[in-house]
Write a protein that holds these residues in place. Structure first.
Motif, PDB file in Angstrom:
ATOM      1  N   VAL A   1     -12.197  -2.574  -9.238  1.00 52.32           N
ATOM      2  CA  VAL A   1     -13.190  -3.657  -9.327  1.00 52.32           C
ATOM      3  C   VAL A   1     -12.538  -4.996  -8.995  1.00 52.32           C
ATOM      4  CG1 VAL A   1     -14.735  -4.912 -10.861  1.00 52.32           C
ATOM      5  CG2 VAL A   1     -14.604  -2.421 -11.001  1.00 52.32           C
ATOM      6  N   THR A   2     -11.372  -5.223  -9.575  1.00 49.19           N
ATOM      7  CA  THR A   2     -10.613  -6.447  -9.263  1.00 49.19           C
ATOM      8  C   THR A   2     -10.289  -6.509  -7.778  1.00 49.19           C
ATOM      9  OG1 THR A   2      -9.603  -6.513 -11.467  1.00 49.19           O
ATOM     10  CG2 THR A   2      -8.472  -7.716  -9.702  1.00 49.19           C
ATOM     11  N   GLY A   3      -9.873  -5.374  -7.219  1.00 52.91           N
ATOM     12  CA  GLY A   3      -9.555  -5.324  -5.795  1.00 52.91           C
ATOM     13  C   GLY A   3     -10.742  -5.697  -4.931  1.00 52.91           C
ATOM     14  N   ALA A   4     -11.925  -5.180  -5.277  1.00 53.82           N
ATOM     15  CA  ALA A   4     -13.135  -5.464  -4.502  1.00 53.82           C
ATOM     16  C   ALA A   4     -13.486  -6.949  -4.581  1.00 53.82           C
ATOM     17  CB  ALA A   4     -14.295  -4.612  -5.010  1.00 53.82           C
ATOM     18  N   VAL A   5     -13.387  -7.524  -5.778  1.00 52.62           N
ATOM     19  CA  VAL A   5     -13.675  -8.953  -5.944  1.00 52.62           C
ATOM     20  C   VAL A   5     -12.710  -9.793  -5.117  1.00 52.62           C
ATOM     21  CG1 VAL A   5     -13.701 -10.864  -7.594  1.00 52.62           C
ATOM     22  CG2 VAL A   5     -14.713  -8.662  -8.213  1.00 52.62           C
ATOM     23  N   PHE A   6     -11.432  -9.433  -5.158  1.00 46.25           N
ATOM     24  CA  PHE A   6     -10.422 -10.179  -4.406  1.00 46.25           C
ATOM     25  C   PHE A   6     -10.701 -10.129  -2.902  1.00 46.25           C
ATOM     26  CE2 PHE A   6      -6.488 -10.340  -7.428  1.00 46.25           C
ATOM     27  CZ  PHE A   6      -7.231 -11.118  -8.300  1.00 46.25           C
TER      28      PHE A   6
ATOM     29  N   ILE B   1      -6.641  -5.212  -1.507  1.00 41.14           N
ATOM     30  CA  ILE B   1      -6.673  -3.975  -0.716  1.00 41.14           C
ATOM     31  C   ILE B   1      -5.829  -2.894  -1.380  1.00 41.14           C
ATOM     32  CG2 ILE B   1      -6.005  -2.940   1.492  1.00 41.14           C
ATOM     33  CD1 ILE B   1      -6.646  -5.650   2.796  1.00 41.14           C
ATOM     34  N   THR B   2      -4.657  -3.274  -1.895  1.00 43.30           N
ATOM     35  CA  THR B   2      -3.790  -2.303  -2.562  1.00 43.30           C
ATOM     36  C   THR B   2      -4.480  -1.705  -3.784  1.00 43.30           C
ATOM     37  OG1 THR B   2      -1.827  -3.524  -1.848  1.00 43.30           O
ATOM     38  CG2 THR B   2      -1.534  -1.959  -3.638  1.00 43.30           C
ATOM     39  N   ALA B   3      -5.134  -2.555  -4.581  1.00 40.98           N
ATOM     40  CA  ALA B   3      -5.827  -2.069  -5.774  1.00 40.98           C
ATOM     41  C   ALA B   3      -7.023  -1.193  -5.410  1.00 40.98           C
ATOM     42  CB  ALA B   3      -6.285  -3.250  -6.629  1.00 40.98           C
ATOM     43  N   LEU B   4      -7.682  -1.483  -4.293  1.00 45.34           N
ATOM     44  CA  LEU B   4      -8.781  -0.629  -3.844  1.00 45.34           C
ATOM     45  C   LEU B   4      -8.279   0.759  -3.451  1.00 45.34           C
ATOM     46  CD1 LEU B   4     -11.053  -2.948  -1.640  1.00 45.34           C
ATOM     47  CD2 LEU B   4     -11.700  -1.749  -3.741  1.00 45.34           C
TER      48      LEU B   4
ATOM     49  N   VAL C   1       0.833  -1.200   0.000  1.00 46.19           N
ATOM     50  CA  VAL C   1       0.000   0.000   0.000  1.00 46.19           C
ATOM     51  C   VAL C   1       0.868   1.250   0.000  1.00 46.19           C
ATOM     52  CG1 VAL C   1      -1.676   1.344   1.318  1.00 46.19           C
ATOM     53  CG2 VAL C   1      -1.967  -1.133   1.091  1.00 46.19           C
ATOM     54  N   ARG C   2       1.914   1.234   0.817  1.00 53.97           N
ATOM     55  CA  ARG C   2       2.821   2.373   0.873  1.00 53.97           C
ATOM     56  C   ARG C   2       3.507   2.593  -0.475  1.00 53.97           C
ATOM     57  NH1 ARG C   2       5.525   5.813   0.096  1.00 53.97           N
ATOM     58  NH2 ARG C   2       7.043   6.968   1.354  1.00 53.97           N
ATOM     59  N   ALA C   3       3.931   1.507  -1.119  1.00 46.24           N
ATOM     60  CA  ALA C   3       4.592   1.615  -2.419  1.00 46.24           C
ATOM     61  C   ALA C   3       3.634   2.133  -3.484  1.00 46.24           C
ATOM     62  CB  ALA C   3       5.161   0.258  -2.835  1.00 46.24           C
ATOM     63  N   ALA C   4       2.387   1.631  -3.482  1.00 41.07           N
ATOM     64  CA  ALA C   4       1.405   2.075  -4.471  1.00 41.07           C
ATOM     65  C   ALA C   4       1.099   3.561  -4.311  1.00 41.07           C
ATOM     66  CB  ALA C   4       0.123   1.253  -4.339  1.00 41.07           C
TER      67      ALA C   4
ATOM     68  N   LYS D   1      -5.419   2.176  -4.554  1.00 40.47           N
ATOM     69  CA  LYS D   1      -4.964   2.830  -5.778  1.00 40.47           C
ATOM     70  C   LYS D   1      -4.717   1.768  -6.847  1.00 40.47           C
ATOM     71  CE  LYS D   1      -1.504   6.007  -7.629  1.00 40.47           C
ATOM     72  NZ  LYS D   1      -0.292   6.832  -7.329  1.00 40.47           N
ATOM     73  N   PRO D   2      -5.360   1.881  -8.020  1.00 39.00           N
ATOM     74  CA  PRO D   2      -5.120   0.930  -9.105  1.00 39.00           C
ATOM     75  C   PRO D   2      -3.639   0.826  -9.440  1.00 39.00           C
ATOM     76  CG  PRO D   2      -7.006   2.305  -9.609  1.00 39.00           C
ATOM     77  CD  PRO D   2      -6.392   2.872  -8.360  1.00 39.00           C
ATOM     78  N   VAL D   3      -3.180  -0.421  -9.678  1.00 41.94           N
ATOM     79  CA  VAL D   3      -1.750  -0.662  -9.854  1.00 41.94           C
ATOM     80  C   VAL D   3      -1.484  -1.268 -11.235  1.00 41.94           C
ATOM     81  CG1 VAL D   3       0.267  -1.873  -8.951  1.00 41.94           C
ATOM     82  CG2 VAL D   3      -1.502  -1.075  -7.384  1.00 41.94           C
ATOM     83  N   PRO D   4      -0.661  -0.621 -12.070  1.00 40.02           N
ATOM     84  CA  PRO D   4      -0.286  -1.221 -13.356  1.00 40.02           C
ATOM     85  C   PRO D   4       0.681  -2.380 -13.170  1.00 40.02           C
ATOM     86  CG  PRO D   4       0.889   0.844 -13.031  1.00 40.02           C
ATOM     87  CD  PRO D   4      -0.082   0.719 -11.889  1.00 40.02           C
ATOM     88  N   VAL D   5       0.624  -3.343 -14.088  1.00 41.63           N
ATOM     89  CA  VAL D   5       1.486  -4.521 -14.025  1.00 41.63           C
ATOM     90  C   VAL D   5       2.378  -4.535 -15.266  1.00 41.63           C
ATOM     91  CG1 VAL D   5       1.590  -7.028 -13.801  1.00 41.63           C
ATOM     92  CG2 VAL D   5      -0.328  -5.767 -12.796  1.00 41.63           C
ATOM     93  N   SER D   6       3.674  -4.637 -15.073  1.00 42.18           N
ATOM     94  CA  SER D   6       4.609  -4.589 -16.200  1.00 42.18           C
ATOM     95  C   SER D   6       4.534  -5.856 -17.045  1.00 42.18           C
ATOM     96  CB  SER D   6       6.035  -4.394 -15.688  1.00 42.18           C
ATOM     97  OG  SER D   6       6.499  -5.576 -15.044  1.00 42.18           O
ATOM     98  N   ASP D   7       5.040  -5.776 -18.281  1.00 45.74           N
ATOM     99  CA  ASP D   7       5.042  -6.927 -19.184  1.00 45.74           C
ATOM    100  C   ASP D   7       5.901  -8.064 -18.633  1.00 45.74           C
ATOM    101  OD1 ASP D   7       3.399  -5.614 -20.949  1.00 45.74           O
ATOM    102  OD2 ASP D   7       5.033  -4.863 -22.208  1.00 45.74           O
ATOM    103  N   THR D   8       7.033  -7.720 -18.012  1.00 39.72           N
ATOM    104  CA  THR D   8       7.922  -8.755 -17.466  1.00 39.72           C
ATOM    105  C   THR D   8       7.239  -9.549 -16.365  1.00 39.72           C
ATOM    106  OG1 THR D   8       9.870  -7.413 -17.969  1.00 39.72           O
ATOM    107  CG2 THR D   8      10.143  -9.188 -16.376  1.00 39.72           C
ATOM    108  N   LEU D   9       6.549  -8.856 -15.480  1.00 42.48           N
ATOM    109  CA  LEU D   9       5.832  -9.544 -14.409  1.00 42.48           C
ATOM    110  C   LEU D   9       4.720 -10.424 -14.975  1.00 42.48           C
ATOM    111  CD1 LEU D   9       5.537  -6.705 -11.726  1.00 42.48           C
ATOM    112  CD2 LEU D   9       6.801  -8.842 -11.482  1.00 42.48           C
ATOM    113  N   ARG D  10       3.998  -9.917 -15.949  1.00 42.59           N
ATOM    114  CA  ARG D  10       2.864 -10.662 -16.523  1.00 42.59           C
ATOM    115  C   ARG D  10       3.311 -11.913 -17.268  1.00 42.59           C
ATOM    116  NH1 ARG D  10       0.299  -8.602 -20.453  1.00 42.59           N
ATOM    117  NH2 ARG D  10       1.540  -6.743 -20.883  1.00 42.59           N
ATOM    118  N   THR D  11       4.427 -11.823 -17.963  1.00 46.10           N
ATOM    119  CA  THR D  11       4.834 -12.929 -18.837  1.00 46.10           C
ATOM    120  C   THR D  11       5.870 -13.864 -18.241  1.00 46.10           C
ATOM    121  OG1 THR D  11       6.524 -11.513 -19.870  1.00 46.10           O
ATOM    122  CG2 THR D  11       4.334 -11.569 -20.899  1.00 46.10           C
ATOM    123  N   VAL D  12       6.573 -13.434 -17.191  1.00 47.33           N
ATOM    124  CA  VAL D  12       7.645 -14.266 -16.621  1.00 47.33           C
ATOM    125  C   VAL D  12       7.382 -14.608 -15.158  1.00 47.33           C
ATOM    126  CG1 VAL D  12      10.110 -14.446 -16.123  1.00 47.33           C
ATOM    127  CG2 VAL D  12       9.340 -13.292 -18.224  1.00 47.33           C
ATOM    128  N   ASP D  13       7.397 -13.612 -14.297  1.00 43.75           N
ATOM    129  CA  ASP D  13       7.396 -13.867 -12.850  1.00 43.75           C
ATOM    130  C   ASP D  13       6.060 -14.383 -12.327  1.00 43.75           C
ATOM    131  OD1 ASP D  13      10.147 -12.793 -12.008  1.00 43.75           O
ATOM    132  OD2 ASP D  13       9.348 -11.165 -13.193  1.00 43.75           O
TER     133      ASP D  13
END
Length: 311
Positions: free
Chosen positions: A126-131, A250-253, A57-60, A255-267
């Motif tokens: 919305v994703t944050g609320a569902v989670f 909770i973090t997304a609620l 949360v602090r980082a976001a 503040k919405p957080v973008p996800v990098s291509d490297t995280l999405r495709t590798v990690d």
């Protein structure tokens, strides 16, 4: 020198604060008559995940989205490879069918949901609320399904004789230390990333992830040594579910957080694969042996090595 002291101070704050949170929460759980598995998944898992929550949360809020998402993914990978590996190396432990069938499948499901949401490129509100709703449903189900298996007071280590007042004080002091530790750690990590031109994702996946996973490491190793395998395993299983849906939610609620291509495709796909590996390993042998613990630690060493090269 000041930067190093800031990062070390943040680590110590998270470690000591997380330990106090776990002890206080466990003592309260004992008073409520919860079983070791529920204590491990619900109480200890939550307590040891607070550093990740506060840090993300602090980082976001500070605009360091790479550290926020990287911390969650890196922590889940560290929980399985580093923490369970170290615990098994200290003392091999068995796992109950109940833990594997219920909580193991939920760990995989939560990792898959995290990956699916991340593939859109942004973890939105919305994703944050569902989670968050899914996490609440998981907690309610876990407590209700395990209520009949509630253990005796002596089944939970390191909390005997702790009064309710002292447990509350431990939680409050622990939370303060965690808040301060997260503040120092994130600030130090961001400055370090910019100073050495290292991406925020790599810092989050390695330095911050290991730092916020220290409470899980200490708790699981101690639980394994004291012959409480369900708390050790439940701690990791619970923490991974909290991280993937609770902390990210909770973090997304906030503040919405973008996800990098490297995280999405590798990690993130790697996090899913390692979650499946853990459940298959435990389900087939019903135990995690020393050689399997050594294998998990070796895999984590390879992972960190690759991240360092990528930096």
């Amino acid at each position: 020198m000041f930067l190093a002291l800031q990062i070390v101070g943040g680590f110590l704050g998270l470690l000591i604060g997380g330990d106090l949170l776990v002890r206080g929460a466990s003592a309260i759980a004992v008073r409520l008559g919860m079983s070791p598995l529920v204590v491990g998944v619900v109480i200890v898992g939550f307590g040891t995940s607070v550093p990740e929550l506060v840090t993300c949360v602090r980082a976001a809020l500070g605009g360091a989205s790479g550290i926020a998402v990287g911390n969650i993914v890196g922590s889940n990978i560290a929980n399985i490879l580093l923490i369970l590996g170290a615990a098994a190396l200290m003392r091999p432990f068995a796992a109950s069918r109940h833990a594997v069938l219920r909580d193991g499948s939920i760990v995989i499901a939560s990792a898959l949901m995290f990956a699916a949401a991340a593939w859109t490129g942004t973890m939105g509100r919305v994703t944050g609320a569902v989670f968050v709703v899914l996490l609440i449903a998981y907690l309610v189900y876990t407590v209700r399904s395990d209520r009949k298996a509630a253990a005796s007071y002596d089944d939970v280590p390191a909390v005997e004789g702790t009064s309710l007042l002292m447990a509350i004080v431990a939680i409050v002091v622990g939370l303060i230390l965690v808040l301060l530790g997260a503040e120092y750690l994130v600030n130090g990590a961001v400055v370090t990333a910019r100073l050495f031109h290292v991406s925020e994702e790599v810092i989050g996946l390695t330095m911050v992830a290991v730092g916020t996973s220290l409470p899980e490491l200490a708790t699981s190793v101690v639980a394994a040594i004291r012959k409480h395998p369900e708390i050790a395993l439940g701690n990791v299983l619970g923490s991974n579910v909290y991280n993937a849906v609770g902390i990210m939610g909770i973090t997304a609620l906030v503040k919405p957080v973008p996800v990098s291509d490297t995280l999405r495709t590798v990690d993130i796909p790697l996090m899913v694969a390692i979650s499946v590996l853990l459940v298959v390993m435990v389900a087939t042998g019903r135990r995690v042996s020393r050689w399997e613990g050594a294998m998990l630690l070796a895999l984590y060493g390879v992972y960190i090595g690759l991240q360092t090269q990528a930096a």
